[in-house]
Scaffold this motif. Sequence first.
Motif, PDB file in Angstrom:
ATOM      1  N   GLY A 174     -22.446   2.468   9.079  1.00  0.00           N
ATOM      2  CA  GLY A 174     -21.015   2.255   9.265  1.00  0.00           C
ATOM      3  C   GLY A 174     -20.619   0.802   9.383  1.00  0.00           C
ATOM      4  N   ILE A 175     -21.602  -0.098   9.439  1.00  0.00           N
ATOM      5  CA  ILE A 175     -21.313  -1.540   9.518  1.00  0.00           C
ATOM      6  C   ILE A 175     -21.294  -2.103   8.104  1.00  0.00           C
ATOM      7  N   GLU A 176     -20.137  -2.558   7.658  1.00  0.00           N
ATOM      8  CA  GLU A 176     -19.986  -3.068   6.296  1.00  0.00           C
ATOM      9  C   GLU A 176     -20.016  -4.601   6.288  1.00  0.00           C
ATOM     10  N   LYS A 177     -20.101  -5.154   5.070  1.00  0.00           N
ATOM     11  CA  LYS A 177     -20.138  -6.607   4.876  1.00  0.00           C
ATOM     12  C   LYS A 177     -18.893  -7.266   5.491  1.00  0.00           C
ATOM     13  N   ILE A 178     -17.730  -6.626   5.321  1.00  0.00           N
ATOM     14  CA  ILE A 178     -16.486  -7.191   5.855  1.00  0.00           C
ATOM     15  C   ILE A 178     -16.517  -7.288   7.370  1.00  0.00           C
ATOM     16  N   HIS A 179     -17.161  -6.315   8.036  1.00  0.00           N
ATOM     17  CA  HIS A 179     -17.279  -6.346   9.500  1.00  0.00           C
ATOM     18  C   HIS A 179     -18.101  -7.550   9.947  1.00  0.00           C
ATOM     19  N   ILE A 180     -19.214  -7.788   9.244  1.00  0.00           N
ATOM     20  CA  ILE A 180     -20.095  -8.914   9.598  1.00  0.00           C
ATOM     21  C   ILE A 180     -19.376 -10.239   9.382  1.00  0.00           C
ATOM     22  N   GLU A 181     -18.636 -10.343   8.279  1.00  0.00           N
ATOM     23  CA  GLU A 181     -17.894 -11.582   7.997  1.00  0.00           C
ATOM     24  C   GLU A 181     -16.825 -11.836   9.061  1.00  0.00           C
ATOM     25  N   ASP A 182     -16.172 -10.773   9.513  1.00  0.00           N
ATOM     26  CA  ASP A 182     -15.153 -10.905  10.567  1.00  0.00           C
ATOM     27  C   ASP A 182     -15.771 -11.387  11.880  1.00  0.00           C
ATOM     28  N   VAL A 183     -16.963 -10.877  12.198  1.00  0.00           N
ATOM     29  CA  VAL A 183     -17.640 -11.300  13.438  1.00  0.00           C
ATOM     30  C   VAL A 183     -18.041 -12.769  13.344  1.00  0.00           C
ATOM     31  N   ILE A 184     -18.529 -13.184  12.167  1.00  0.00           N
ATOM     32  CA  ILE A 184     -18.913 -14.594  11.982  1.00  0.00           C
ATOM     33  C   ILE A 184     -17.692 -15.503  12.165  1.00  0.00           C
ATOM     34  N   LYS A 185     -16.541 -15.100  11.608  1.00  0.00           N
ATOM     35  CA  LYS A 185     -15.300 -15.887  11.780  1.00  0.00           C
ATOM     36  C   LYS A 185     -14.887 -15.940  13.241  1.00  0.00           C
ATOM     37  N   LEU A 186     -15.009 -14.823  13.930  1.00  0.00           N
ATOM     38  CA  LEU A 186     -14.677 -14.768  15.356  1.00  0.00           C
ATOM     39  C   LEU A 186     -15.536 -15.753  16.144  1.00  0.00           C
ATOM     40  N   GLY A 194     -12.243 -17.708  23.615  1.00  0.00           N
ATOM     41  CA  GLY A 194     -12.747 -16.811  24.651  1.00  0.00           C
ATOM     42  C   GLY A 194     -11.968 -15.513  24.783  1.00  0.00           C
ATOM     43  N   ASN A 195     -12.679 -14.486  25.230  1.00  0.00           N
ATOM     44  CA  ASN A 195     -12.109 -13.167  25.510  1.00  0.00           C
ATOM     45  C   ASN A 195     -11.491 -12.491  24.281  1.00  0.00           C
ATOM     46  N   LYS A 196     -12.006 -12.836  23.107  1.00  0.00           N
ATOM     47  CA  LYS A 196     -11.608 -12.147  21.880  1.00  0.00           C
ATOM     48  C   LYS A 196     -12.757 -11.226  21.467  1.00  0.00           C
ATOM     49  N   TYR A 197     -12.423 -10.078  20.919  1.00  0.00           N
ATOM     50  CA  TYR A 197     -13.493  -9.154  20.534  1.00  0.00           C
ATOM     51  C   TYR A 197     -13.137  -8.378  19.274  1.00  0.00           C
ATOM     52  N   LEU A 198     -14.178  -7.798  18.678  1.00  0.00           N
ATOM     53  CA  LEU A 198     -14.033  -6.921  17.518  1.00  0.00           C
ATOM     54  C   LEU A 198     -14.835  -5.647  17.769  1.00  0.00           C
ATOM     55  N   THR A 199     -14.400  -4.560  17.155  1.00  0.00           N
ATOM     56  CA  THR A 199     -15.161  -3.309  17.211  1.00  0.00           C
ATOM     57  C   THR A 199     -15.449  -2.872  15.770  1.00  0.00           C
ATOM     58  N   PRO A 200     -16.579  -3.338  15.204  1.00  0.00           N
ATOM     59  CA  PRO A 200     -16.918  -2.980  13.818  1.00  0.00           C
ATOM     60  C   PRO A 200     -16.946  -1.470  13.594  1.00  0.00           C
ATOM     61  N   ASN A 201     -17.375  -0.734  14.602  1.00  0.00           N
ATOM     62  CA  ASN A 201     -17.208   0.722  14.600  1.00  0.00           C
ATOM     63  C   ASN A 201     -17.040   1.177  16.050  1.00  0.00           C
ATOM     64  N   LYS A 202     -16.831   2.457  16.255  1.00  0.00           N
ATOM     65  CA  LYS A 202     -16.510   2.953  17.596  1.00  0.00           C
ATOM     66  C   LYS A 202     -17.669   2.827  18.579  1.00  0.00           C
ATOM     67  N   ASN A 203     -18.865   2.560  18.064  1.00  0.00           N
ATOM     68  CA  ASN A 203     -20.044   2.537  18.930  1.00  0.00           C
ATOM     69  C   ASN A 203     -20.381   1.174  19.517  1.00  0.00           C
ATOM     70  N   ILE A 204     -19.772   0.114  18.978  1.00  0.00           N
ATOM     71  CA  ILE A 204     -20.131  -1.227  19.462  1.00  0.00           C
ATOM     72  C   ILE A 204     -18.915  -2.145  19.553  1.00  0.00           C
TER      73      ILE A 204
END
Length: 331
Positions: free
Chosen positions: A288-300, A306-316
């Motif tokens: 469920g983790i796609e390339k776009i999710h990883i790129e978004d985390v790298i940008k983050l 501080g105190n910003k987050y992403l949820t690539p899927n519901k589990n993490i």
Amino acid sequence: MLEKVLNIIKKYNLIKNGDKLVLCVSGGPDSICMLNILNDIRNDKKLHMEFDIIVAHVNHLIRDEAKDDEIFVKNFCEKIGVQFYSKSIDIQKIANNNKIGTEEAGRNARYEFFDEILEKTNSNKIAIAHNKNDKVETMIMNVLRGSGIAGLRGIETIKDNKYIRPLIECERFEIEQYCKDNKIDARIDRTNFQNIYTRNKIRNVVIPYIKDEFNPNIIQTMDRLSQLIKEEDEYLDKIVKEKYNALIVEESSKEFVMNLKEFNKQEKVIKSRVLLYTISRILGSTKGIEKIHIEDVIKLCENNIGNKYLTPNKNIKILIKNSKIYFIDQT
């Protein structure tokens, strides 16, 4: 063929003395060939290979002749003295209920059943009859889906020290010839010739076209490519593990913490792989983790707010806080 399969087993250390294997047998040429050869190997006292085999068969209830396939495999097992388990599963119903393709539904159901038999019989490995052609077809499918380097590895010979593929270096024509030579009238799945599935189109249309118009040795060529990619991918995996160990600050059952500053110093390819490796460690997979999710985390991480987050899927949940990256298991 027996000698070739024996060499594959020894080359990759697929079977050890004392192993108990669940063989996935549909009744087609590949799986019947695997069953017959492994049975001959274990019964040949000169080879000194002591292992046991059990057969598991799934009736998908899709084809009218599926029951005949099941009876064929059962009778074959009785003839050679091998324990047989079968299960009928309405794959089309599962596919409809879960809104997934019949191929995916069938694969999921088969593996669930094989795991069930593995546990029930105290077995430790599952043998699958994928061959070299299957591997190349998978590589082409992965290219069409836009997969990364890992997708070009094709089908692994051994995975998780549990799933083994003793025929992976054999071509389909060799398997069919083996069945002919040994007078084994294997079952033929007529849906393999219907070009309604992606794999069938690749098998029946794309590869023959490439053979005729570009490269008659495409199977061997793609297999060599797979081996090269496997070597380079394994080297990168080794580097990623070293980087992960240098970057990780804290590990617990539900939370992994990483040094943000040092993470941002890495090359993008290492960042991507470290993120995937970390997610895999905390969740057990990267499904469920796609390339776009990883790129978004790298940008983050690069923005370092501080105190910003992403949820690539519901589990993490991946949180930036106090110059650290927090990987939080939300299962």
